[in-house]
Structure formats: structure tokens, C-alpha cells
Design an enzyme around this catalytic site. Structure first.
Site, PDB file in Angstrom:
ATOM      1  N   LYS A 102       0.855  -1.185   0.000  1.00 20.72           N
ATOM      2  CA  LYS A 102       0.000   0.000   0.000  1.00 20.72           C
ATOM      3  C   LYS A 102       0.886   1.228   0.000  1.00 20.72           C
ATOM      4  O   LYS A 102       1.972   1.214   0.582  1.00 20.72           O
ATOM      5  CB  LYS A 102      -0.875   0.001   1.262  1.00 20.72           C
ATOM      6  CG  LYS A 102      -2.068   0.903   1.194  1.00 20.72           C
ATOM      7  CD  LYS A 102      -3.287   0.201   0.636  1.00 20.72           C
ATOM      8  CE  LYS A 102      -4.453   1.163   0.514  1.00 20.72           C
ATOM      9  NZ  LYS A 102      -5.685   0.507   0.091  1.00 20.72           N
ATOM     10  N   GLY A 120     -23.464   4.297   5.446  1.00 22.82           N
ATOM     11  CA  GLY A 120     -22.710   4.819   4.305  1.00 22.82           C
ATOM     12  C   GLY A 120     -23.277   4.282   3.013  1.00 22.82           C
ATOM     13  O   GLY A 120     -23.207   3.078   2.740  1.00 22.82           O
ATOM     14  N   VAL A 121     -23.875   5.173   2.207  1.00 17.63           N
ATOM     15  CA  VAL A 121     -24.482   4.712   0.950  1.00 17.63           C
ATOM     16  C   VAL A 121     -23.789   5.360  -0.243  1.00 17.63           C
ATOM     17  O   VAL A 121     -24.429   5.938  -1.117  1.00 17.63           O
ATOM     18  CB  VAL A 121     -26.016   4.928   0.930  1.00 17.63           C
ATOM     19  CG1 VAL A 121     -26.693   3.963   1.884  1.00 17.63           C
ATOM     20  CG2 VAL A 121     -26.387   6.371   1.276  1.00 17.63           C
ATOM     21  N   GLY A 122     -22.461   5.271  -0.261  1.00 20.46           N
ATOM     22  CA  GLY A 122     -21.674   5.743  -1.399  1.00 20.46           C
ATOM     23  C   GLY A 122     -21.598   4.657  -2.442  1.00 20.46           C
ATOM     24  O   GLY A 122     -22.577   3.929  -2.697  1.00 20.46           O
ATOM     25  N   VAL A 133     -20.061   1.686  -2.560  1.00 22.56           N
ATOM     26  CA  VAL A 133     -20.292   0.300  -2.124  1.00 22.56           C
ATOM     27  C   VAL A 133     -21.663   0.156  -1.451  1.00 22.56           C
ATOM     28  O   VAL A 133     -22.476  -0.696  -1.842  1.00 22.56           O
ATOM     29  CB  VAL A 133     -19.159  -0.163  -1.170  1.00 22.56           C
ATOM     30  CG1 VAL A 133     -19.462  -1.557  -0.616  1.00 22.56           C
ATOM     31  CG2 VAL A 133     -17.815  -0.145  -1.889  1.00 22.56           C
TER      32      VAL A 133
HETATM   33  P1  NAD Z   1     -17.624   6.330  -0.923  1.00 24.45           P
HETATM   34  O1  NAD Z   1     -16.826   7.528  -0.583  1.00 24.45           O
HETATM   35  O2  NAD Z   1     -18.199   6.185  -2.279  1.00 24.45           O
HETATM   36  O3  NAD Z   1     -18.839   6.172   0.113  1.00 24.45           O
HETATM   37  C1  NAD Z   1     -18.695   6.300   1.481  1.00 24.45           C
HETATM   38  C2  NAD Z   1     -19.972   6.919   2.015  1.00 24.45           C
HETATM   39  O4  NAD Z   1     -19.930   6.886   3.440  1.00 24.45           O
HETATM   40  C3  NAD Z   1     -20.154   8.378   1.610  1.00 24.45           C
HETATM   41  O5  NAD Z   1     -21.457   8.563   1.097  1.00 24.45           O
HETATM   42  C4  NAD Z   1     -19.938   9.148   2.909  1.00 24.45           C
HETATM   43  O6  NAD Z   1     -20.701  10.340   2.988  1.00 24.45           O
HETATM   44  C5  NAD Z   1     -20.409   8.127   3.929  1.00 24.45           C
HETATM   45  N1  NAD Z   1     -19.898   8.302   5.282  1.00 24.45           N
HETATM   46  C6  NAD Z   1     -18.680   8.742   5.694  1.00 24.45           C
HETATM   47  N2  NAD Z   1     -18.607   8.740   7.030  1.00 24.45           N
HETATM   48  C7  NAD Z   1     -19.785   8.270   7.483  1.00 24.45           C
HETATM   49  C8  NAD Z   1     -20.324   8.022   8.774  1.00 24.45           C
HETATM   50  N3  NAD Z   1     -19.611   8.268   9.886  1.00 24.45           N
HETATM   51  N4  NAD Z   1     -21.579   7.539   8.875  1.00 24.45           N
HETATM   52  C9  NAD Z   1     -22.316   7.307   7.767  1.00 24.45           C
HETATM   53  N5  NAD Z   1     -21.858   7.537   6.510  1.00 24.45           N
HETATM   54  C10 NAD Z   1     -20.621   8.001   6.382  1.00 24.45           C
HETATM   55  O7  NAD Z   1     -16.671   5.083  -0.540  1.00 24.45           O
HETATM   56  P2  NAD Z   1     -16.842   3.578  -1.017  1.00 24.45           P
HETATM   57  O8  NAD Z   1     -15.974   3.350  -2.198  1.00 24.45           O
HETATM   58  O9  NAD Z   1     -18.280   3.221  -1.052  1.00 24.45           O
HETATM   59  O10 NAD Z   1     -16.129   2.814   0.203  1.00 24.45           O
HETATM   60  C11 NAD Z   1     -16.808   2.592   1.421  1.00 24.45           C
HETATM   61  C12 NAD Z   1     -15.959   1.720   2.327  1.00 24.45           C
HETATM   62  O11 NAD Z   1     -15.648   0.492   1.665  1.00 24.45           O
HETATM   63  C13 NAD Z   1     -14.595   2.324   2.709  1.00 24.45           C
HETATM   64  O12 NAD Z   1     -14.265   1.892   4.010  1.00 24.45           O
HETATM   65  C14 NAD Z   1     -13.639   1.702   1.714  1.00 24.45           C
HETATM   66  O13 NAD Z   1     -12.309   1.665   2.217  1.00 24.45           O
HETATM   67  C15 NAD Z   1     -14.231   0.302   1.620  1.00 24.45           C
HETATM   68  N6  NAD Z   1     -13.896  -0.400   0.388  1.00 24.45           N
HETATM   69  C16 NAD Z   1     -14.233   0.129  -0.815  1.00 24.45           C
HETATM   70  C17 NAD Z   1     -13.905  -0.581  -1.968  1.00 24.45           C
HETATM   71  C18 NAD Z   1     -14.291  -0.060  -3.330  1.00 24.45           C
HETATM   72  O14 NAD Z   1     -14.150  -0.812  -4.292  1.00 24.45           O
HETATM   73  N7  NAD Z   1     -14.794   1.156  -3.466  1.00 24.45           N
HETATM   74  C19 NAD Z   1     -13.225  -1.805  -1.886  1.00 24.45           C
HETATM   75  C20 NAD Z   1     -12.916  -2.334  -0.624  1.00 24.45           C
HETATM   76  C21 NAD Z   1     -13.259  -1.605   0.509  1.00 24.45           C
END
Ligand code: NAD
Length: 343
Positions: free
Chosen positions: A81, A178-180, A182
Site C-alpha cells: 500500500k 454509508g451509501v456511497g 459500495v
Molecule cells: P464512498 O466515498 O463512495 O462512500 C462512502 C460513504 O460513506 C459516503 O457517502 C460518505 O458520505 C459516507 N460516510 C462517511 N462517514 C460516514 C459516517 N460516519 N456515517 C455514515 N456515513 C458516512 O466510498 P466507497 O468506495 O463506497 O467505500 C466505502 C468503504 O468500503 C470504505 O471503508 C472503503 O475503504 C471500503 N472499500 C471500498 C472498496 C471499493 O471498491 N470502493 C473496496 C474495498 C473496501
């Protein structure tokens, strides 16, 4: 600051490279935990850290996590990383990105980078102009989020099967934090299967809009871990499973996509003692890295999907061993991963 070897997260890293490029202001760490199964693969994080030790510790923790994740996903890749220490203005200048790409290149393919927090697909394209050791370019599958979401959905389904003995998600209540990329993708899969959804996001409007679209409910972000539901799915931040938050959970399973969910590691035991099934994060959230790395090996969509479809099987194997040995699912997964990387 203790010597790097004495940091609790050092865990016999093969190498930790520290870069300082005066001309561009680049400060970066590339941690290579293991190359036992192949080149160390893992994303680059661009983040404003409180101090340089915090950056090194983050790189070490994330890099070991990648070793475990890649090994458990059956990939021919080790774990590494990179972190770039953002300047106070958080400016990601092109010259700095170029210097970082040269740093990656100087390792001669021992480390393959990809997208992580603070880095965009466009940044990956820019790095690829200087070094070939970049994964997740648009022509190689691009954004890993949708693939991670599908793997997490399959994992949630497997958790429901193991915890409640049901093949159907109809009426199963899932609380998503968290509804981003993933969590939002997961919510859509679950809605299609008739699950009952409670959604939360610090961007409250995002949660409300999605709840309206999918026929679920939204709650304030600080309430989601106290919802009386069947499954809690953390899809936002790491370290949210603390002793206090785990004791307050009112669910029977935790299965979500966030990285490093257990704050210290010991919360895995509290979950088990409370009868809450836990899906180890680096096993359930491997869909994105499977897509990214298998693309480099020129795998086709069917082969990539088979890798993601195997996530429930891997989780079931962990839960079965946990049931028969009394070790927690997190311990079982760590032991399995360590064996796979020859430790
Ligand atoms: P993203 O930024 O698209 O979505 C994250 C969401 O969480 C955002 O909408 C944000 O506003 C919300 N958020 C942040 N803090 C919060 C809280 N305290 N309470 C509620 N909501 C909150 O990110 P993502 O790509 O969806 O990733 C989400 C998680 O999954 C992260 O921990 C990331 O490391 C992990 N992850 C992602 C991937 C990937 O392919 N994107 C792969 C493995 C792990």
C-alpha cells in the site's frame, strides 16, 4: 517515535520505502508487506495525516490488510500500500503525481498501485504515463466500487443463510452505514431481493434520496448502529466496531464493505460472545480488487465473476471452522491468510 521495526503494525514487512522529493514536495510511503504470492498490490491513498508517524502506521496496516485480502481472494498477488502525505492545502500537483509515479517505477514492479481514498481514476491514468505498474485503469475495469458492492451483497446473503438459515432476503432487515459507491450499490441489490432497508450517511440527503427511491427508511448517521435490525452493514469508515459500539448492536450479523472494521481486533471476540456473526472485512470486500487484478492477467468477465461469486464459499468455510473450533471468524480468517502467505 520507535524504530519502524518496533511499531506494533510492522508485522515483518518485507520493505518500507520512504520517498521525499524536494523539487515537487512529494512525501510518500510505499509499504510492501509480502510478495510471497506475487507482486505487492494495493492502492495509493492521498490523505492529510496529523504527522508522519500516522502516515507510516496507516501504510503498514493497510499493506498487511492487502496481503490478507489478496491471498484469501485466491489472487497471485502479495500485499502493499502507498500513502502520499497531502500538504496542508491538499493540493495534488501534477509534478507531485509524476514524482510519485517515478517512485512506484523505481521498485521495478515489486509494488503495483491502484486507486484508493483521495485518488481518482484520472490520477491512475496520469501515473500510468510514467510507470506501467498501475492497475484499475479505465480499460482494465475502472472503478472497483460496483464489483465490491456485488461481492458484499453475496456476502450479506451468505450471512443471512448462516445466521438465520434462510435462502431468501425477502423481509430481512439490513441497516447500512454509508451509501456511497459500495453501500449504495449494496442497497440496490438488497432492494431487488425484497430486503427491508434502513440507510444512513453523513450526507443525510444521499441516504434520504436513496431510501425514497428504494422504499426504505433513512435515519441520522449517529443512529444507524443502534437500529434493531437483522444485519448491520458498515460501508463507510473503518474502526467503527469498538467495544462500546459492539455491545450496543441490536443485530445478529455484521457484514459490510468497509475496510478495517474492528477498531483493535479484540472486538471480534465480543461479537462472537454476543452471538453476532461477523463477516471478516477483507474477505467480503474483495470484489473490487479481484476485478482490478484479474484484468491485468487478461481474465475475461466470466472468470472475474467466478472469483467474486466465490466470496460466500470463503465466508462459509470461515464460519464453519469458527463454529467447530471456537475461534472467532476474524481469527480463523487471519490464520488462513497467514498460512497462504507462508507465515
Ligand atoms: P464512498 O466515498 O463512495 O462512500 C462512502 C460513504 O460513506 C459516503 O457517502 C460518505 O458520505 C459516507 N460516510 C462517511 N462517514 C460516514 C459516517 N460516519 N456515517 C455514515 N456515513 C458516512 O466510498 P466507497 O468506495 O463506497 O467505500 C466505502 C468503504 O468500503 C470504505 O471503508 C472503503 O475503504 C471500503 N472499500 C471500498 C472498496 C471499493 O471498491 N470502493 C473496496 C474495498 C473496501
Amino acid at each position: 517515535m520507535p524504530a519502524i521495526w518496533d511499531l506494533p503494525d510492522f508485522d515483518s514487512h518485507e520493505a518500507v520505502h520512504v520517498f521525499d522529493d524536494r523539487a515537487t514536495g512529494l512525501r510518500a510511503v510505499i509499504a510492501v508487506h509480502s510478495t510471497f504470492l506475487g507482486p505487492a498490490a494495493g492502492g495509493t491513498r492521498f490523505w492529510h495525516y496529523g504527522d508522519s508517524q500516522a502516515a507510516i502506521i496507516d501504510a503498514l496496516r493497510l499493506s498487511r490488510g492487502m496481503s490478507y485480502k489478496n491471498a484469501m481472494a485466491g489472487l497471485s498477488a502479495g500485499g502493499g500500500k502507498a500513502v502520499i502525505l497531502a500538504n496542508p492545502q491538499r493540493i495534488k500537483a501534477q509534478a507531485m503525481l509524476d514524482a510519485f509515479a517515478r517512485a512506484v517505477d523505481s521498485l521495478g514492479g515489486k509494488y503495483i498501485t491502484a486507486q484508493d481514498v483521495g485518488m481518482s481514476e484520472a490520477d491512475m491514468v496520469s501515473l500510468s504515463k510514467v510507470t506501467s505498474h498501475v492497475a484499475g485503469l479505465p480499460e482494465q475495469g475502472g472503478d472497483p466500487g460496483p464489483y465490491t458492492a456485488r461481492g458484499v451483497y453475496l456476502g450479506v446473503k451468505a450471512a443471512a443463510q448462516h445466521a438465520f438459515g434462510t435462502d431468501s432476503l425477502s423481509g430481512v432487515h439490513v441497516a447500512i452505514q454509508g451509501v456511497g459507491s459500495v453501500g449504495g450499490g449494496l442497497a440496490r441489490y438488497l432492494a431487488e431481493q425484497g430486503a427491508k432497508l434502513t440507510l444512513a450517511d453523513v450526507n443525510a440527503q444521499r441516504a434520504t434520496d436513496l431510501a425514497v427511491e428504494l422504499g426504505g427508511t433513512s435515519v441520522p448517521a449517529d443512529e444507524i448502529m443502534n437500529i434493531d435490525a437483522d444485519i448491520f452493514s458498515p460501508c463507510a469508515l473503518g474502526a467503527i466496531l469498538t467495544e462500546a459500539s459492539v455491545r450496543a448492536l441490536k443485530v445478529r450479523a455484521v457484514a459490510g464493505g468497509a475496510n478495517n472494521q474492528l477498531a483493535t481486533g479484540s472486538e471480534g471476540r465480543i461479537l462472537a460472545d454476543r452471538g453476532i456473526l461477523y463477516a471478516p472485512d477483507y474477505v467480503i470486500n474483495a470484489g473490487g480488487i479481484i476485478n482490478v487484478l484479474r484484468h491485468i492477467e487478461n481474465a475475461d468477465d466470466a472468470q472475474i465473476n467466478r472469483g467474486i461469486d466465490a466470496i460466500p464459499e470463503r465466508l462459509s468455510a470461515i464460519w464453519s471452522e469458527s463454529d467447530s473450533t471456537g475461534h472467532t471468524p476474524a481469527e480463523v480468517a487471519d490464520n488462513m491468510a497467514q498460512k497462504l502467505i507462508g507465515r
